[in-house]
Design an enzyme around this catalytic site. Structure first.
Site, PDB file in Angstrom:
ATOM      1  N   SER A   1       0.809  -1.223   0.000  1.00  0.00           N
ATOM      2  CA  SER A   1       0.000   0.000   0.000  1.00  0.00           C
ATOM      3  C   SER A   1       0.842   1.273   0.000  1.00  0.00           C
ATOM      4  O   SER A   1       0.323   2.338  -0.301  1.00  0.00           O
ATOM      5  CB  SER A   1      -0.949   0.011   1.200  1.00  0.00           C
ATOM      6  OG  SER A   1      -0.241   0.206   2.403  1.00  0.00           O
TER       7      SER A   1
ATOM      8  N   LYS B   1       1.044   4.271   6.873  1.00  0.00           N
ATOM      9  CA  LYS B   1       0.373   5.167   5.922  1.00  0.00           C
ATOM     10  C   LYS B   1       0.999   6.550   5.976  1.00  0.00           C
ATOM     11  O   LYS B   1       1.804   6.859   6.841  1.00  0.00           O
ATOM     12  CB  LYS B   1      -1.126   5.292   6.253  1.00  0.00           C
ATOM     13  CG  LYS B   1      -1.893   3.993   6.273  1.00  0.00           C
ATOM     14  CD  LYS B   1      -1.974   3.342   4.920  1.00  0.00           C
ATOM     15  CE  LYS B   1      -2.687   1.991   5.031  1.00  0.00           C
ATOM     16  NZ  LYS B   1      -2.515   1.188   3.860  1.00  0.00           N
TER      17      LYS B   1
END
Length: 187
Positions: free
Chosen positions: A52, A92
């Protein structure tokens, strides 16, 4: 010469208690306590799991994460203990923090914070819509995060992660230590 002076013996104590097992055990426990303190309050080593954050971070890379006196800021790569419905830590990028306005233009593939276009050269794919309602203003104590590989990242655009509570941020990813050919600071 005084007779007592000649018969006195000089005794030198070496500090050896005779119980070397206790001394070693005490040293090892002290070192472990110091390491635990440092790893808890100053930094941790974490493993990247998944794609991701591709191309910034790749699967199985090792990072040093700092946590002492850290407050999330826009653009930081952070490790989060969990999302709303996730049990495992995630890595993230912080897009917006509390009080900031956020707008994602999915048609133009642009992200605006406080009405300013964010320069995001690290993005490796198009931004897809999630199933979560994206607030116009980030609430107090929350941050909005996204992965750099926006096509596959499970992040704040999705109900499974949602907005992140600041207290759930473990720290900022500062330094890549593995693989050796990519060692260095993260930006």
């Amino acid at each position: 010469m005084d007779r007592n002076y000649r018969n006195n013996k000089c005794i030198i104590k070496t500090g050896y208690s005779g119980n070397w097992v206790f001394d070693w055990t005490k040293s090892i426990v002290t070192i472990m306590f110091i390491m635990l303190f440092i790893l808890t309050f100053f930094f941790r080593i974490v493993n990247v799991d998944g794609d991701s954050m591709k191309n910034t971070l790749l699967n199985d890379e090792k990072l040093i994460v700092t946590s002492f006196m850290y407050t999330p800021a826009d653009g930081d790569i952070v490790v989060i203990s969990h999302g709303q419905h996730l049990d495992e830590p995630i890595v993230k990028r912080v897009i917006a923090t509390e009080g900031e306005t956020l707008k994602i233009d999915f048609d133009k593939q642009k992200v605006y914070v406080n009405d300013k276009l964010i320069d995001e050269p690290y993005i490796s794919s198009e931004i897809v819509r999630g199933d979560s309602v994206i607030p116009e203003i980030i609430p107090e104590g929350k941050i909005f995060v996204m992965g750099d590989n926006r096509a596959i990242s499970n992040d704040s655009r999705f109900n499974q992660v949602g907005l992140i509570d600041v207290k759930d941020v473990i720290g900022k990813a500062q330094f890549r230590i593995l693989p050796l050919d990519k060692i260095g600071y993260l930006y």
